[in-house]
Design a protein around this motif. Structure first.
Motif, PDB file in Angstrom:
ATOM      1  N   VAL A  45     -71.215 -38.482 -33.059  1.00 22.38           N
ATOM      2  CA  VAL A  45     -71.903 -39.791 -33.110  1.00 22.38           C
ATOM      3  C   VAL A  45     -70.955 -40.555 -33.187  1.00 22.38           C
ATOM      4  O   VAL A  45     -71.140 -42.332 -32.981  1.00 22.38           O
ATOM      5  N   LEU A  46     -69.750 -40.705 -34.408  1.00 18.90           N
ATOM      6  CA  LEU A  46     -68.652 -41.496 -34.985  1.00 18.90           C
ATOM      7  C   LEU A  46     -68.143 -42.033 -33.873  1.00 18.90           C
ATOM      8  O   LEU A  46     -68.367 -43.095 -33.897  1.00 18.90           O
ATOM      9  N   VAL A  47     -67.739 -41.267 -32.683  1.00 16.06           N
ATOM     10  CA  VAL A  47     -67.017 -41.648 -32.000  1.00 16.06           C
ATOM     11  C   VAL A  47     -68.138 -42.691 -31.147  1.00 16.06           C
ATOM     12  O   VAL A  47     -66.789 -43.642 -30.188  1.00 16.06           O
ATOM     13  N   THR A  48     -69.510 -41.990 -30.339  1.00 14.56           N
ATOM     14  CA  THR A  48     -70.215 -42.947 -29.730  1.00 14.56           C
ATOM     15  C   THR A  48     -70.394 -44.024 -30.535  1.00 14.56           C
ATOM     16  O   THR A  48     -70.988 -44.746 -29.266  1.00 14.56           O
ATOM     17  N   GLY A  49     -70.876 -43.955 -31.068  1.00 14.57           N
ATOM     18  CA  GLY A  49     -71.455 -45.372 -32.076  1.00 14.57           C
ATOM     19  C   GLY A  49     -70.513 -46.380 -32.310  1.00 14.57           C
ATOM     20  O   GLY A  49     -71.008 -47.884 -32.652  1.00 14.57           O
ATOM     21  N   ASP A  50     -68.393 -46.318 -32.595  1.00 16.34           N
ATOM     22  CA  ASP A  50     -67.845 -46.880 -33.282  1.00 16.34           C
ATOM     23  C   ASP A  50     -67.448 -47.449 -32.514  1.00 16.34           C
ATOM     24  O   ASP A  50     -66.178 -47.276 -31.725  1.00 16.34           O
ATOM     25  N   SER A  51     -66.788 -48.926 -31.721  1.00 15.57           N
ATOM     26  CA  SER A  51     -66.350 -49.255 -30.989  1.00 15.57           C
ATOM     27  C   SER A  51     -64.955 -49.083 -31.567  1.00 15.57           C
ATOM     28  O   SER A  51     -64.042 -49.108 -30.299  1.00 15.57           O
ATOM     29  N   MET A  57     -57.847 -40.950 -28.145  1.00 14.37           N
ATOM     30  CA  MET A  57     -57.496 -40.025 -28.448  1.00 14.37           C
ATOM     31  C   MET A  57     -59.086 -39.817 -29.487  1.00 14.37           C
ATOM     32  O   MET A  57     -59.160 -38.395 -29.650  1.00 14.37           O
ATOM     33  N   TYR A  58     -59.823 -40.901 -29.397  1.00 11.54           N
ATOM     34  CA  TYR A  58     -61.131 -39.925 -30.089  1.00 11.54           C
ATOM     35  C   TYR A  58     -62.295 -39.929 -29.097  1.00 11.54           C
ATOM     36  O   TYR A  58     -62.735 -39.114 -29.200  1.00 11.54           O
ATOM     37  N   TYR A  59     -61.778 -39.634 -28.281  1.00 13.74           N
ATOM     38  CA  TYR A  59     -62.352 -38.902 -26.984  1.00 13.74           C
ATOM     39  C   TYR A  59     -62.140 -37.640 -26.672  1.00 13.74           C
ATOM     40  O   TYR A  59     -62.910 -36.954 -26.614  1.00 13.74           O
ATOM     41  N   ARG A 291     -57.721 -37.153 -43.203  1.00 11.95           N
ATOM     42  CA  ARG A 291     -56.373 -37.318 -42.687  1.00 11.95           C
ATOM     43  C   ARG A 291     -56.638 -38.099 -41.864  1.00 11.95           C
ATOM     44  O   ARG A 291     -55.266 -38.709 -41.576  1.00 11.95           O
ATOM     45  N   ASN A 292     -57.761 -39.284 -41.656  1.00 12.13           N
ATOM     46  CA  ASN A 292     -57.581 -40.318 -40.218  1.00 12.13           C
ATOM     47  C   ASN A 292     -58.351 -41.005 -40.142  1.00 12.13           C
ATOM     48  O   ASN A 292     -59.114 -41.478 -41.247  1.00 12.13           O
ATOM     49  N   ARG A 293     -57.497 -42.614 -41.158  1.00 10.05           N
ATOM     50  CA  ARG A 293     -58.419 -43.623 -41.714  1.00 10.05           C
ATOM     51  C   ARG A 293     -59.538 -44.189 -41.007  1.00 10.05           C
ATOM     52  O   ARG A 293     -60.267 -45.170 -41.506  1.00 10.05           O
ATOM     53  N   ASP A 294     -59.484 -44.182 -39.558  1.00 13.19           N
ATOM     54  CA  ASP A 294     -60.217 -44.796 -38.309  1.00 13.19           C
ATOM     55  C   ASP A 294     -61.532 -44.188 -39.075  1.00 13.19           C
ATOM     56  O   ASP A 294     -62.637 -44.878 -38.984  1.00 13.19           O
ATOM     57  N   VAL A 295     -61.345 -42.574 -38.946  1.00 16.10           N
ATOM     58  CA  VAL A 295     -62.371 -41.986 -38.982  1.00 16.10           C
ATOM     59  C   VAL A 295     -63.220 -42.316 -40.074  1.00 16.10           C
ATOM     60  O   VAL A 295     -64.580 -42.239 -40.577  1.00 16.10           O
ATOM     61  N   LYS A 296     -62.887 -42.163 -41.238  1.00 17.04           N
ATOM     62  CA  LYS A 296     -62.924 -42.136 -42.771  1.00 17.04           C
ATOM     63  C   LYS A 296     -63.307 -43.374 -42.249  1.00 17.04           C
ATOM     64  O   LYS A 296     -64.743 -44.179 -43.243  1.00 17.04           O
ATOM     65  N   MET A 299     -66.636 -43.953 -41.397  1.00 13.96           N
ATOM     66  CA  MET A 299     -68.093 -42.964 -41.635  1.00 13.96           C
ATOM     67  C   MET A 299     -68.620 -44.324 -42.868  1.00 13.96           C
ATOM     68  O   MET A 299     -69.453 -44.191 -43.178  1.00 13.96           O
ATOM     69  N   ARG A 300     -67.742 -44.556 -43.669  1.00 12.31           N
ATOM     70  CA  ARG A 300     -67.966 -45.720 -44.667  1.00 12.31           C
ATOM     71  C   ARG A 300     -68.209 -46.121 -44.015  1.00 12.31           C
ATOM     72  O   ARG A 300     -69.765 -47.120 -44.834  1.00 12.31           O
ATOM     73  N   LYS A 301     -68.454 -47.414 -42.506  1.00 18.35           N
ATOM     74  CA  LYS A 301     -69.479 -47.973 -42.626  1.00 18.35           C
ATOM     75  C   LYS A 301     -70.451 -47.396 -41.733  1.00 18.35           C
ATOM     76  O   LYS A 301     -71.844 -48.390 -42.430  1.00 18.35           O
ATOM     77  N   VAL A 302     -71.132 -46.500 -41.879  1.00 20.33           N
ATOM     78  CA  VAL A 302     -72.550 -45.958 -41.398  1.00 20.33           C
ATOM     79  C   VAL A 302     -73.221 -45.922 -42.719  1.00 20.33           C
ATOM     80  O   VAL A 302     -73.665 -45.885 -43.400  1.00 20.33           O
TER      81      VAL A 302
END
Length: 309
Positions: A45-51, A57-59, A291-296, A299-302
């Protein structure tokens, strides 16, 4: 194909017959399964919803999460039912389907991890050309090939295993219909099947591990030429999580399948199989998220949006 009508169902012996221990194990594995689904589906859901996460890499990571969710779902629900059931039976066709899906998911994950290592090499070796080099015309065929490799590998072992005769006993000393566990109770000559398992699994392990090692060899060379401390930190942060997942996955697979049949010990194999079929799918979202800043940040955004409502 040989006649395999002697046995119409199998009994999965599992860990224990102690009712109290079974209840504890039921609660434990239920919690692990729910956490696995939450973590992997949440990552998708995070990968799908965050541009910001819309890149190859995230796909790859979202596809890996879908495989992990499926892998756990092939094994755990049936295991949970067995904990609260007296019969612990699985039909002949159900056993074949479970083996096919489990081998497909496990093999696909190995190929995906190799493709992800290649993706990291392309991204780090020449970041400016990464969007041009890793286009949908490149990463989509890599994903499709990973699934096709998994399906082909599963088809070979499922057909070979269920072409054998099973004339009793029908009790499998395992938590699911794994290849070595089925070979152990067959009344046919399983030498050819043992060779198929060793050489097919061994070849896949060698091929995928070599891709990972070569990719990370080039990555290390590129990192050593990088003078920016921040650049090195970002590379190690991104690649460290992938190397952790690769080490756990391949270590478990090699221990389970790439060894002489004389060294099989079903009780020990059952514990290791729990690790790579149930624990690893739970750990992967944690490994890649922590360990991934973009994912974190995603998550903070959501969660930030939820808190502001």
């Amino acid at each position: 194909m040989k006649n395999f009508t002697e046995v119409t169902a199998f009994v999965l012996r599992g860990f224990t017959d102690d009712p109290e221990l079974q209840l504890l194990l039921f609660l434990l594995f239920l919690a692990v399964y729910l956490f696995t689904l939450l973590g992997n589906l949440g990552l998708i859901v995070l990968v799908t919803g965050d541009s910001r996460l819309h890149n190859p890499m995230y796909y790859f990571l979202s596809v890996l999460s879908s495989v992990d969710a499926c892998f756990s779902s092939v094994i755990t629900p049936n295991l949970l039912v067995d904990f609260v059931s007296e019969k612990k039976a699985i039909s002949f066709l159900g056993c074949a389907a479970q083996m096919f899906l489990a081998v497909t998911c496990g093999t696909t994950e190995c190929f995906l991890l190799a493709a992800m290592a290649y993706d990291r090499y392309v991204a780090i070796h020449n970041p400016l050309l990464y969007p041009v080099s890793m286009t949908p015309g490149v990463y989509v065929p890599l994903i499709v090939a990973s699934f096709l490799g998994g399906i082909l590998h599963a088809t070979v072992h499922t057909v070979a295993t269920f072409s054998l005769s099973f004339c009793g006993p029908n009790a499998i000393q395992h938590i699911f219909c794994d290849v070595p566990a089925l070979l152990a109770i067959s009344c046919s000559d399983t030498h050819t099947n043992q060779l198929l398992l060793f050489y097919f699994a061994g070849s896949i392990e060698i091929f995928t591990v070599l891709i990972v090692l070569i990719s990370y060899g080039f990555i290390l060379s590129a990192v050593l030429r990088t003078h920016s401390a921040e650049g090195r930190r970002k590379v190690f942060s991104t690649c460290g999580s992938h190397l952790t997942a690769v080490s756990i996955c391949h270590g478990s697979a090699i221990f389970m399948y790439v060894r002489p049949s004389s060294s099989y010990a079903l009780e020990h194999d059952m514990v290791v199989s729990i690790f790579y079929t149930i624990v690893i799918p739970m750990l992967n979202p944690i490994i890649y998220s922590l360990r991934n800043r973009d994912v974190k940040e995603a998550m903070r955004k959501v969660f930030g949006k939820k808190n502001s409502l």
